[in-house]
Design a protein around this motif. Structure first.
Motif, short mmCIF file in Angstrom:
data_model
loop_
_atom_site.label_atom_id
_atom_site.label_comp_id
_atom_site.label_asym_id
_atom_site.label_seq_id
_atom_site.Cartn_x
_atom_site.Cartn_y
_atom_site.Cartn_z
N GLN A 1 38.27 58.53 11.19
CA GLN A 1 36.97 58.92 10.65
C GLN A 1 35.87 58.46 11.59
N VAL A 2 34.84 59.27 11.70
CA VAL A 2 33.70 58.95 12.56
C VAL A 2 32.43 59.09 11.75
N GLN A 3 31.56 58.12 11.86
CA GLN A 3 30.26 58.20 11.21
C GLN A 3 29.20 58.38 12.30
N LEU A 4 28.31 59.33 12.06
CA LEU A 4 27.28 59.66 13.03
C LEU A 4 25.91 59.56 12.37
N VAL A 5 24.99 58.91 13.06
CA VAL A 5 23.63 58.76 12.52
C VAL A 5 22.63 59.14 13.60
N GLU A 6 21.86 60.19 13.33
CA GLU A 6 20.85 60.65 14.28
C GLU A 6 19.51 59.95 14.03
N SER A 7 18.72 59.90 15.08
CA SER A 7 17.37 59.37 14.97
C SER A 7 16.52 59.98 16.08
N GLY A 8 15.20 59.82 15.94
CA GLY A 8 14.31 60.25 17.01
C GLY A 8 13.54 61.52 16.76
N GLY A 9 13.79 62.19 15.63
CA GLY A 9 13.06 63.40 15.33
C GLY A 9 11.60 63.10 14.99
N GLY A 10 10.82 64.16 14.89
CA GLY A 10 9.42 63.97 14.54
C GLY A 10 8.62 65.24 14.71
N LEU A 11 7.31 65.09 14.58
CA LEU A 11 6.37 66.20 14.73
C LEU A 11 5.65 66.04 16.06
N VAL A 12 5.75 67.07 16.90
CA VAL A 12 5.12 67.04 18.21
C VAL A 12 4.42 68.37 18.46
N GLN A 13 3.65 68.41 19.54
CA GLN A 13 2.97 69.64 19.93
C GLN A 13 3.79 70.36 21.00
N ALA A 14 3.54 71.64 21.12
CA ALA A 14 4.21 72.43 22.15
C ALA A 14 3.96 71.80 23.52
N GLY A 15 5.03 71.71 24.31
CA GLY A 15 4.94 71.11 25.63
C GLY A 15 5.31 69.64 25.67
N ASP A 16 5.36 69.00 24.51
CA ASP A 16 5.71 67.59 24.44
C ASP A 16 7.21 67.37 24.63
N SER A 17 7.59 66.12 24.67
CA SER A 17 8.99 65.73 24.81
C SER A 17 9.41 64.85 23.65
N LEU A 18 10.69 64.89 23.33
CA LEU A 18 11.30 64.01 22.34
C LEU A 18 12.70 63.66 22.83
N LYS A 19 13.16 62.48 22.42
CA LYS A 19 14.54 62.11 22.72
C LYS A 19 15.24 61.79 21.42
N LEU A 20 16.28 62.53 21.14
CA LEU A 20 17.12 62.28 19.97
C LEU A 20 18.28 61.38 20.37
N SER A 21 18.66 60.52 19.44
CA SER A 21 19.81 59.66 19.66
C SER A 21 20.78 59.80 18.50
N CYS A 22 22.04 59.57 18.79
CA CYS A 22 23.08 59.62 17.78
C CYS A 22 23.99 58.41 18.00
N ALA A 23 24.07 57.58 16.98
CA ALA A 23 24.93 56.40 17.04
C ALA A 23 26.22 56.70 16.30
#
Length: 118
Positions: free
Chosen positions: A1-23
């Motif tokens: 069994q594997v448990q996955l938890v994402e983080s890093g989402g949010g509200l941004v404007q066009a052209g911006d950057s985001l980094k999502l992570s999954c533990a």
């Protein structure tokens, strides 16, 4: 069994950057292909990116190629998705996935919302 938890989402404007992570925890992380998928409202879940067990192979959906980068750290049991040049059409819930022994996507996280305003 594997448990996955994402983080890093949010509200941004066009052209911006985001980094999502999954533990990841549980089954040997380094023996799983890892992927990112996304699902926009009213649409089916779609493939975004994949990275192989060792990290030596990656592939991307055409809509994100050149803007998104998937990476993994097997020592830390994490996989990341660096998203640059975000567009409103990238708005979706992003899911992390891990392959099982048959190389099918068997394990999924709960998702993290990414919203890109124009």
């Amino acid at each position: 069994q594997v448990q996955l938890v994402e983080s890093g989402g949010g509200l941004v404007q066009a052209g911006d950057s985001l980094k999502l992570s999954c533990a990841a925890s549980g089954r040997a992380f380094s023996s799983s292909n890892m992927g990112w998928f996304r699902q926009a409202p009213g649409k089916e879940r779609q493939f975004v990116a994949i990275i192989s067990e060792s990290g030596g192979y990656t592939n991307y959906a055409g809509a994100v190629k050149g803007r998104f980068t998937i990476s993994r750290d097997n020592a830390k049991n994490t996989v990341s998705l660096q998203m640059n040049g975000l567009k409103p059409e990238d708005t979706a819930v992003y899911f992390c996935a891990a392959s099982g022994p048959t190389n099918q996507w068997e394990y999924w996280g709960q998702g993290t919302q990414v919203t890109v305003s124009a």
